[in-house]
Design a protein around this motif. Structure first.
Motif, mmCIF file in Angstrom:
data_model
loop_
_atom_site.group_PDB
_atom_site.id
_atom_site.type_symbol
_atom_site.label_atom_id
_atom_site.label_comp_id
_atom_site.label_asym_id
_atom_site.label_seq_id
_atom_site.Cartn_x
_atom_site.Cartn_y
_atom_site.Cartn_z
ATOM 1 N N VAL A 169 0.851 -1.193 0.000
ATOM 2 C CA VAL A 169 0.000 0.000 0.000
ATOM 3 C C VAL A 169 0.885 1.240 0.000
ATOM 4 N N TYR A 170 1.903 1.231 0.838
ATOM 5 C CA TYR A 170 2.852 2.343 0.924
ATOM 6 C C TYR A 170 3.543 2.559 -0.428
ATOM 7 N N ARG A 173 0.948 3.757 -3.057
ATOM 8 C CA ARG A 173 0.498 5.103 -2.733
ATOM 9 C C ARG A 173 1.473 6.146 -3.256
ATOM 10 N N SER A 174 2.770 5.792 -3.238
ATOM 11 C CA SER A 174 3.767 6.735 -3.710
ATOM 12 C C SER A 174 3.664 6.975 -5.226
ATOM 13 N N ALA A 176 0.769 7.396 -6.734
ATOM 14 C CA ALA A 176 -0.419 8.230 -6.983
ATOM 15 C C ALA A 176 -0.098 9.697 -7.072
#
Length: 176
Positions: A169-170, A173-174, A176
């Motif tokens: 997820v981390y 997310r980067s 996005a």
């Protein structure tokens, strides 16, 4: 944060060709990673007597830490040929980073797109490896594989046991 070659002031040494500048930015990433592998190889050869299989986890962790640290900059640089500015009054659009390059209708842009396709293999490989590591993490920990944990610590150290999947997820997310 982006790889900015203008800081080096090399305009007087080389042509100010947008394709050359873009490809140089891509090659810088590859040179950094290859130099890390070379330094590791020499270090293991001299200090550890050439026992590479025992030191592989250190190389994976080091390269992974650097790629993770520069991941956003790397992806931004690689995908910059797709960042076209809105249409100009004449109906064409140009690259934001290289206003002299016309998007989709110039040989320069085509060369940059090919470079982006090849360069995108680095972050794609990294994401694939991260997905694999998160997927096999529970099994490796149940087997007590400390080399695996050492190798992938850059990705998994932030999260409590049972929440290792949040590393993905981390990472996504980067993007996005």
């Amino acid at each position: 944060l982006n790889f900015n070659l203008e800081v080096l002031s090399i305009d007087c040494l080389v042509a100010h060709d947008p394709v050359f500048i873009y490809l140089t930015k891509l090659v810088m990433v590859v040179i950094l990673l290859l130099s890390m592998v070379l330094i590791h190889y020499v270090h293991v050869l001299i200090v550890h007597g050439g026992r590479f299989s025992r030191r592989r986890h250190a190389l994976i962790n080091s390269v992974g830490l650097v790629v993770m640290g520069f991941f956003i900059s790397m992806v931004t640089t690689i995908l910059s040929p797709f960042h076209c500015s809105p249409e100009h009054p004449n109906g064409s659009s140009t690259l934001r980073g290289f206003p002299t390059v016309v998007c989709w209708h110039s040989a320069e842009h085509n060369h940059m797109i090919i470079g982006a396709a090849i360069g995108s293999m680095i972050p794609a490989t990294f994401v694939y490896a991260a997905v694999w590591a998160v997927r096999v993490y529970p099994k490796k920990m149940s087997l007590g594989d400390t080399d695996f944990l050492s190798a992938w610590a850059f990705l998994l150290f932030r999260f409590r046991s049972g929440y290792h999947w949040y590393a993905l997820v981390y990472l996504f997310r980067s993007l996005a």
